[in-house]
Design a protein around this motif. Structure first.
Motif, PDB file in Angstrom:
ATOM      1  N   CYS A  42     -25.182 -11.366 -19.417  1.00 34.61           N
ATOM      2  CA  CYS A  42     -26.446 -12.064 -19.229  1.00 34.61           C
ATOM      3  C   CYS A  42     -26.795 -12.093 -17.752  1.00 34.61           C
ATOM      4  N   GLU A  43     -28.024 -12.439 -17.454  1.00 34.04           N
ATOM      5  CA  GLU A  43     -28.438 -12.670 -16.072  1.00 34.04           C
ATOM      6  C   GLU A  43     -29.372 -13.866 -16.045  1.00 34.04           C
ATOM      7  N   ASP A  44     -29.361 -14.580 -14.926  1.00 36.84           N
ATOM      8  CA  ASP A  44     -30.079 -15.852 -14.871  1.00 36.84           C
ATOM      9  C   ASP A  44     -30.740 -16.026 -13.514  1.00 36.84           C
ATOM     10  N   THR A  45     -31.798 -16.814 -13.511  1.00 30.20           N
ATOM     11  CA  THR A  45     -32.432 -17.207 -12.259  1.00 30.20           C
ATOM     12  C   THR A  45     -31.565 -18.259 -11.576  1.00 30.20           C
ATOM     13  N   THR A  77     -22.975 -17.691  -3.996  1.00 23.99           N
ATOM     14  CA  THR A  77     -23.906 -17.776  -2.878  1.00 23.99           C
ATOM     15  C   THR A  77     -23.146 -17.757  -1.555  1.00 23.99           C
ATOM     16  N   PHE A  78     -23.494 -16.785  -0.704  1.00 20.67           N
ATOM     17  CA  PHE A  78     -22.814 -16.607   0.576  1.00 20.67           C
ATOM     18  C   PHE A  78     -23.833 -16.290   1.667  1.00 20.67           C
ATOM     19  N   PRO A 101     -26.580 -20.524 -10.980  1.00 18.84           N
ATOM     20  CA  PRO A 101     -27.413 -20.083 -12.098  1.00 18.84           C
ATOM     21  C   PRO A 101     -28.082 -21.273 -12.764  1.00 18.84           C
ATOM     22  N   ALA A 102     -29.317 -21.110 -13.174  1.00 22.66           N
ATOM     23  CA  ALA A 102     -30.077 -22.230 -13.734  1.00 22.66           C
ATOM     24  C   ALA A 102     -29.396 -22.805 -14.976  1.00 22.66           C
ATOM     25  N   ALA A 103     -28.902 -21.945 -15.864  1.00 25.66           N
ATOM     26  CA  ALA A 103     -28.286 -22.442 -17.092  1.00 25.66           C
ATOM     27  C   ALA A 103     -27.012 -23.220 -16.793  1.00 25.66           C
ATOM     28  N   ALA A 104     -26.186 -22.713 -15.891  1.00 27.17           N
ATOM     29  CA  ALA A 104     -24.946 -23.398 -15.546  1.00 27.17           C
ATOM     30  C   ALA A 104     -25.239 -24.756 -14.925  1.00 27.17           C
ATOM     31  N   ALA A 105     -26.261 -24.797 -14.081  1.00 30.30           N
ATOM     32  CA  ALA A 105     -26.617 -26.055 -13.425  1.00 30.30           C
ATOM     33  C   ALA A 105     -27.080 -27.096 -14.441  1.00 30.30           C
ATOM     34  N   ARG A 106     -27.769 -26.648 -15.490  1.00 33.32           N
ATOM     35  CA  ARG A 106     -28.232 -27.588 -16.518  1.00 33.32           C
ATOM     36  C   ARG A 106     -27.050 -28.210 -17.264  1.00 33.32           C
ATOM     37  N   ARG A 107     -25.975 -27.448 -17.398  1.00 33.82           N
ATOM     38  CA  ARG A 107     -24.826 -27.930 -18.165  1.00 33.82           C
ATOM     39  C   ARG A 107     -23.835 -28.714 -17.315  1.00 33.82           C
ATOM     40  N   PRO A 159     -32.263 -13.901  -5.611  1.00 32.94           N
ATOM     41  CA  PRO A 159     -31.620 -12.873  -6.434  1.00 32.94           C
ATOM     42  C   PRO A 159     -31.056 -13.478  -7.713  1.00 32.94           C
ATOM     43  N   VAL A 160     -31.108 -12.709  -8.802  1.00 26.26           N
ATOM     44  CA  VAL A 160     -30.571 -13.204 -10.064  1.00 26.26           C
ATOM     45  C   VAL A 160     -29.045 -13.233  -9.998  1.00 26.26           C
ATOM     46  N   VAL A 161     -28.452 -13.987 -10.899  1.00 22.39           N
ATOM     47  CA  VAL A 161     -27.001 -14.043 -11.032  1.00 22.39           C
ATOM     48  C   VAL A 161     -26.627 -13.339 -12.330  1.00 22.39           C
ATOM     49  N   ARG A 162     -25.801 -12.313 -12.229  1.00 21.58           N
ATOM     50  CA  ARG A 162     -25.383 -11.559 -13.414  1.00 21.58           C
ATOM     51  C   ARG A 162     -23.954 -11.945 -13.796  1.00 21.58           C
TER      52      ARG A 162
END
Length: 308
Positions: A165-168, A204-205, A241-247, A262-265
């Motif tokens: 998957c990839e996420d914003t 993120t770096f 990633p947006a989904a991880a942050a929501r959880r 950049p997206v996170v894959r």
């Protein structure tokens, strides 16, 4: 005792795959449907049946341009094979009982992966065990897992896998900072702020920004939980990633959508050599499940990137 690749009878060597192909043609009533079921090219299936007939010395099918029918010898073989292969499949499945496939992760499993793991266990008899490991390769580097969820590009040498998957991204901002009142932030804006860097499993770096306009490192940590706590303490900002942050929320951290980031894959990866025998199959099934989830109910033009 290792199972042979073929069944031997006198001077005959009959490949087990040929027998399974024969049953598929017999059950489907034709080569086209059987090839589709077996995911084989029809010429390949035709050659397989011809090889079997030559090895046995009998004709198994009567073929015309309009129909494919079993001969008397073909019906006899089918009657013998059905219970034989059923017992063989039962024996092989029984060998997997108690076997497990360890799937490593640093944090945040993608949506649907747990369900895929449960179905995989039911279908194969191999239980999928999720193991959190705070190492750069989520346990693959220490040998504690067989497959790992990695958010790294490109995949390190010696690994292969599937893009799951990839996420914003969202920005993680200390809740007491004035910046937390913003509804959106730009990726470039983060370059002017101290950055909390997860050195082991982060995404993120500073090097992700152009040279000469990179954020300073406000703090370092080694896992997602520490990262959240350091952001909450006001040591800097970060992104996830947006989904991880929501959880994985924190009452003192505000998650804000990021523009132009950049997206996170996320990949399911396993060793190129010496992998668990079920690793590739599990990765493929997880990929198919993620694809179905991402495209459910959408037209081809509407289909988004695979969301996590």
């Amino acid at each position: 005792m290792p199972l042979p690749d073929h069944l031997c009878s006198g001077v005959m060597d009959v490949d087990l795959r040929h027998l399974r192909n024969f049953l598929a043609v017999a059950e489907e009533g034709g080569f086209t449907a059987a090839a589709r079921r077996l995911h084989l090219a029809q010429p390949t299936l035709t050659r397989s049946i011809r090889t079997l007939e030559e090895a046995l010395g009998v004709r198994l099918f009567d073929r015309t341009t309009r129909r494919t029918a079993l001969t008397d010898k073909g019906r006899e073989l089918r009657s013998s094979l059905v219970p034989l292969l059923h017992r063989l499949d039962t024996a092989l499945t029984g060998l997997r009982k108690g076997e497990s496939l360890r799937v490593g992760f640093n944090w945040g499993l993608p949506e649907g992966l747990s369900g895929t793991a449960a179905r995989f266990g039911d279908e194969t008899g191999v239980a999928v065990e999720f193991v959190r490991s705070d190492t750069p390769l989520a346990g693959l580097d220490t040998g504690t897992v067989d497959v790992a969820l990695l958010r790294a590009e490109p995949l390190p040498k010696g690994l292969r896998g599937v893009l799951l998957c990839e996420d914003t991204r969202v920005a993680a901002v200390p809740g007491h900072w004035p910046l937390a009142a913003r509804s959106r932030l730009g990726w470039a804006e983060l370059a002017d702020l101290p950055l909390v860097v997860n050195t082991v499993s982060g995404v993120t770096f500073p090097a992700m920004w152009p040279a000469g306009r990179r954020p300073t490192v406000g703090a370092e940590c080694r896992n997602y939980d520490e990262w959240l706590e350091k952001v909450a303490a006001g040591l800097g900002v970060g992104s996830a990633p947006a989904a991880a942050a929501r959880r994985h929320l924190h009452p003192a951290v505000r998650m804000i959508p990021l523009d132009d980031a950049p997206v996170v894959r996320a990949y399911l990866a396993y060793p190129s050599h010496g992998a668990h025998p079920q690793a590739a199959r599990f990765a493929d099934e997880a990929w198919r499940a993620a694809e179905a989830l991402a495209t459910k109910g959408l037209t081809a033009d509407e289909q988004p990137a695979r969301g996590c």
